[in-house]
Scaffold this motif. Structure first.
Motif, PDB file in Angstrom:
ATOM      1  N   SER A  33     -12.025 -53.572  72.202  1.00 47.46           N
ATOM      2  CA  SER A  33     -12.727 -54.813  72.572  1.00 47.46           C
ATOM      3  C   SER A  33     -12.039 -56.024  71.954  1.00 47.46           C
ATOM      4  CB  SER A  33     -14.186 -54.742  72.110  1.00 47.46           C
ATOM      5  OG  SER A  33     -14.876 -53.700  72.755  1.00 47.46           O
ATOM      6  N   GLN A  34     -11.608 -55.886  70.712  1.00 46.79           N
ATOM      7  CA  GLN A  34     -10.956 -57.002  70.018  1.00 46.79           C
ATOM      8  C   GLN A  34      -9.624 -57.350  70.686  1.00 46.79           C
ATOM      9  OE1 GLN A  34      -8.096 -56.829  67.759  1.00 46.79           O
ATOM     10  NE2 GLN A  34      -8.219 -59.033  67.302  1.00 46.79           N
ATOM     11  N   GLN A  35      -8.864 -56.320  71.089  1.00 43.59           N
ATOM     12  CA  GLN A  35      -7.570 -56.565  71.725  1.00 43.59           C
ATOM     13  C   GLN A  35      -7.731 -57.190  73.109  1.00 43.59           C
ATOM     14  OE1 GLN A  35      -4.521 -56.262  70.322  1.00 43.59           O
ATOM     15  NE2 GLN A  35      -5.666 -55.821  68.438  1.00 43.59           N
ATOM     16  N   ILE A  36      -8.750 -56.783  73.837  1.00 43.19           N
ATOM     17  CA  ILE A  36      -9.010 -57.392  75.143  1.00 43.19           C
ATOM     18  C   ILE A  36      -9.394 -58.855  74.969  1.00 43.19           C
ATOM     19  CG2 ILE A  36     -10.485 -57.350  77.183  1.00 43.19           C
ATOM     20  CD1 ILE A  36      -8.395 -55.102  77.060  1.00 43.19           C
ATOM     21  N   ARG A  37     -10.182 -59.167  73.928  1.00 39.87           N
ATOM     22  CA  ARG A  37     -10.554 -60.563  73.678  1.00 39.87           C
ATOM     23  C   ARG A  37      -9.325 -61.401  73.329  1.00 39.87           C
ATOM     24  NH1 ARG A  37     -15.236 -58.304  71.263  1.00 39.87           N
ATOM     25  NH2 ARG A  37     -14.240 -58.336  69.188  1.00 39.87           N
ATOM     26  N   VAL A  38      -8.363 -60.802  72.619  1.00 37.90           N
ATOM     27  CA  VAL A  38      -7.132 -61.519  72.292  1.00 37.90           C
ATOM     28  C   VAL A  38      -6.408 -61.928  73.574  1.00 37.90           C
ATOM     29  CG1 VAL A  38      -4.819 -61.266  71.305  1.00 37.90           C
ATOM     30  CG2 VAL A  38      -6.816 -60.474  70.015  1.00 37.90           C
ATOM     31  N   ILE A  39      -6.306 -60.998  74.522  1.00 32.89           N
ATOM     32  CA  ILE A  39      -5.636 -61.311  75.797  1.00 32.89           C
ATOM     33  C   ILE A  39      -6.412 -62.392  76.544  1.00 32.89           C
ATOM     34  CG2 ILE A  39      -4.874 -60.386  78.023  1.00 32.89           C
ATOM     35  CD1 ILE A  39      -4.660 -57.636  76.734  1.00 32.89           C
ATOM     36  N   GLU A  40      -7.737 -62.250  76.607  1.00 34.25           N
ATOM     37  CA  GLU A  40      -8.554 -63.215  77.335  1.00 34.25           C
ATOM     38  C   GLU A  40      -8.447 -64.603  76.693  1.00 34.25           C
ATOM     39  OE1 GLU A  40     -12.101 -60.438  79.221  1.00 34.25           O
ATOM     40  OE2 GLU A  40     -12.290 -61.095  77.130  1.00 34.25           O
ATOM     41  N   ASN A  41      -8.410 -64.663  75.364  1.00 35.13           N
ATOM     42  CA  ASN A  41      -8.268 -65.954  74.687  1.00 35.13           C
ATOM     43  C   ASN A  41      -6.919 -66.587  74.991  1.00 35.13           C
ATOM     44  OD1 ASN A  41     -10.811 -65.740  73.539  1.00 35.13           O
ATOM     45  ND2 ASN A  41     -10.058 -64.838  71.621  1.00 35.13           N
ATOM     46  N   GLU A  42      -5.886 -65.742  75.043  1.00 42.05           N
ATOM     47  CA  GLU A  42      -4.551 -66.270  75.327  1.00 42.05           C
ATOM     48  C   GLU A  42      -4.462 -66.790  76.758  1.00 42.05           C
ATOM     49  OE1 GLU A  42       0.127 -64.780  75.307  1.00 42.05           O
ATOM     50  OE2 GLU A  42      -1.388 -63.733  74.092  1.00 42.05           O
ATOM     51  N   LEU A  43      -5.139 -66.100  77.692  1.00 45.92           N
ATOM     52  CA  LEU A  43      -5.105 -66.519  79.095  1.00 45.92           C
ATOM     53  C   LEU A  43      -6.136 -67.600  79.391  1.00 45.92           C
ATOM     54  CD1 LEU A  43      -4.703 -63.038  80.838  1.00 45.92           C
ATOM     55  CD2 LEU A  43      -2.946 -64.788  80.514  1.00 45.92           C
ATOM     56  N   GLY A  44      -7.130 -67.718  78.518  1.00 43.68           N
ATOM     57  CA  GLY A  44      -8.144 -68.754  78.689  1.00 43.68           C
ATOM     58  C   GLY A  44      -9.180 -68.436  79.737  1.00 43.68           C
ATOM     59  N   THR A  45      -9.391 -67.131  80.032  1.00 44.14           N
ATOM     60  CA  THR A  45     -10.382 -66.768  81.041  1.00 44.14           C
ATOM     61  C   THR A  45     -10.786 -65.313  80.855  1.00 44.14           C
ATOM     62  OG1 THR A  45     -10.872 -66.733  83.427  1.00 44.14           O
ATOM     63  CG2 THR A  45      -8.667 -66.031  82.756  1.00 44.14           C
ATOM     64  N   PRO A  46     -12.019 -64.960  81.157  1.00 44.85           N
ATOM     65  CA  PRO A  46     -12.430 -63.552  81.061  1.00 44.85           C
ATOM     66  C   PRO A  46     -11.699 -62.692  82.091  1.00 44.85           C
ATOM     67  CG  PRO A  46     -14.331 -65.021  81.143  1.00 44.85           C
ATOM     68  CD  PRO A  46     -13.140 -65.845  81.523  1.00 44.85           C
ATOM     69  N   LEU A  47     -11.350 -61.484  81.703  1.00 45.11           N
ATOM     70  CA  LEU A  47     -10.712 -60.530  82.613  1.00 45.11           C
ATOM     71  C   LEU A  47     -11.705 -59.470  83.083  1.00 45.11           C
ATOM     72  CD1 LEU A  47      -7.329 -60.023  80.731  1.00 45.11           C
ATOM     73  CD2 LEU A  47      -7.824 -61.559  82.649  1.00 45.11           C
ATOM     74  N   PHE A  48     -12.793 -59.319  82.334  1.00 42.49           N
ATOM     75  CA  PHE A  48     -13.821 -58.341  82.681  1.00 42.49           C
ATOM     76  C   PHE A  48     -15.190 -58.996  82.588  1.00 42.49           C
ATOM     77  CE2 PHE A  48     -10.295 -55.905  80.959  1.00 42.49           C
ATOM     78  CZ  PHE A  48     -10.143 -54.889  81.896  1.00 42.49           C
ATOM     79  N   ASP A  49     -16.064 -58.615  83.508  1.00 40.67           N
ATOM     80  CA  ASP A  49     -17.478 -58.958  83.395  1.00 40.67           C
ATOM     81  C   ASP A  49     -18.178 -57.773  82.757  1.00 40.67           C
ATOM     82  OD1 ASP A  49     -17.636 -61.532  84.396  1.00 40.67           O
ATOM     83  OD2 ASP A  49     -17.658 -60.835  86.479  1.00 40.67           O
ATOM     84  N   ARG A  50     -18.952 -58.036  81.715  1.00 41.07           N
ATOM     85  CA  ARG A  50     -19.685 -56.978  81.016  1.00 41.07           C
ATOM     86  C   ARG A  50     -21.164 -57.144  81.340  1.00 41.07           C
ATOM     87  NH1 ARG A  50     -15.693 -59.410  78.521  1.00 41.07           N
ATOM     88  NH2 ARG A  50     -14.074 -58.254  77.335  1.00 41.07           N
ATOM     89  N   ILE A  51     -21.634 -56.340  82.275  1.00 40.37           N
ATOM     90  CA  ILE A  51     -23.015 -56.444  82.747  1.00 40.37           C
ATOM     91  C   ILE A  51     -23.757 -55.202  82.277  1.00 40.37           C
ATOM     92  CG2 ILE A  51     -24.498 -56.744  84.759  1.00 40.37           C
ATOM     93  CD1 ILE A  51     -21.979 -57.762  86.256  1.00 40.37           C
ATOM     94  N   GLY A  52     -24.467 -55.319  81.150  1.00 42.82           N
ATOM     95  CA  GLY A  52     -25.103 -54.156  80.557  1.00 42.82           C
ATOM     96  C   GLY A  52     -24.049 -53.144  80.145  1.00 42.82           C
ATOM     97  N   LYS A  53     -24.190 -51.924  80.633  1.00 41.05           N
ATOM     98  CA  LYS A  53     -23.200 -50.880  80.342  1.00 41.05           C
ATOM     99  C   LYS A  53     -22.072 -50.860  81.381  1.00 41.05           C
ATOM    100  CE  LYS A  53     -26.378 -47.784  77.934  1.00 41.05           C
ATOM    101  NZ  LYS A  53     -26.928 -46.396  77.871  1.00 41.05           N
TER     102      LYS A  53
END
Length: 291
Positions: A33-53
């Motif tokens: 999760s932390q590594q995905i957030r790093v990519i999203e922060n670098e790109l400036g946009t969410p790459l995944f929608d997290r809807i519940g599970k």
């Protein structure tokens, strides 16, 4: 952005579940999760929608996935090129082919290929989904029927193959020079089951000629079909070139008027690096079928 992070992203694309993706990567779920957030922060946009599970790719995620796949493929190409240069063709060559008659005929070619490239491990994968295997990079080369144009694939036509009626030399038709479509429904035919390319092609051709065949035996093995013909149990409709393999069994190939035919192609990803062994195999395959 590191290649490791891109690989994490692609695994999550495949699994769409953080815990399962983390397990396959051998890391903890919080780390992923932390590594995905790093990519999203670098790109400036969410790459995944997290809807519940539930986890789904965003539009930006789908776009980034296309480029991520290309980046990983280019890295693999670079590794393959360097390996070829330094290790004299040590490596793995994976080729997907149509099951039964086509993979059967590749055996002599593979024997000669192994003699010249003994350090190259070859995997021949019979499959009905060759195009999918090539696009998913599960094989290096596909060999099968002609496919629709696709910008992701390089396609090379190498042979047009007609079909014949194969009969035992003692069969009543053995001396005929030609059979007609309307002759076929009267015959005890042995064929591949429906769903096999060879069977579906024949069924389609029969429909065009307003005839229908009802096989008395069905099997997915070319060798078994020709054994049935050898024992004079039935006749079969197969690619004409197969006579070179089965003529010694007392089998004769009779041309069919307005014969069924198929176009054979090799195809591979346009972004795929092809080493010397693969390119040599492709050249020999083309020569093998046209000789």
């Amino acid at each position: 952005m590191e290649i490791r992070q891109i690989q994490y992203f692609l695994m999550l694309c495949n699994e769409l579940h953080f815990t399962e993706a983390a397990d396959k990567l051998g890391i903890s779920q919080p780390t992923l999760s932390q590594q995905i957030r790093v990519i999203e922060n670098e790109l400036g946009t969410p790459l995944f929608d997290r809807i519940g599970k539930k986890t789904v790719l965003t539009e930006a995620g789908r776009l980034f996935r296309q480029y991520a796949l290309q980046m990983v493929q280019q890295l693999e190409n670079a590794k393959a090129a360097v390996t070829e240069l330094t290790n004299q063709n040590v490596g793995l060559f994976r080729v997907a082919v149509l099951p039964s008659d086509l993979d059967y005929r590749l055996t002599p070619l593979l024997i000669d290929f192994h003699r010249d490239f003994p350090k190259t491990k070859v995997q021949v994968i019979p499959s009905m989904n060759i195009e999918e295997l090539v696009l998913d990079n599960e094989v290096d080369l596909g060999v099968g029927l002609a496919i629709q144009p696709d910008s992701r694939l390089e396609r090379i036509h190498f042979y047009t193959e007609t079909y014949c009626l194969f009969v035992n030399e003692r069969h009543d038709l053995a001396e005929k020079e030609l059979v007609h479509p309307e002759d076929l429904p009267k015959l005890p035919i042995v064929m591949y089951p429906q769903g096999f390319y060879g069977r579906d092609l024949i069924d389609s051709w029969c429909a065009q000629h307003q005839v229908s065949i009802q096989p008395i035996l069905e099997t997915g093995s070319a060798t078994s079909l020709f054994q049935f013909v050898k024992e004079n149990i039935g006749v079969t409709i197969q690619p004409s070139q197969l006579i070179t393999h089965f003529e010694s069994l007392g089998i004769r190939a009779i041309p069919i008027m307005d014969s069924p035919s198929r176009q054979l192609e090799m195809y591979y990803r346009t972004d795929k690096y092809l080493n010397v062994a693969v390119r040599t195999f492709m050249e020999r395959l083309r020569d093998y079928f046209v000789k």
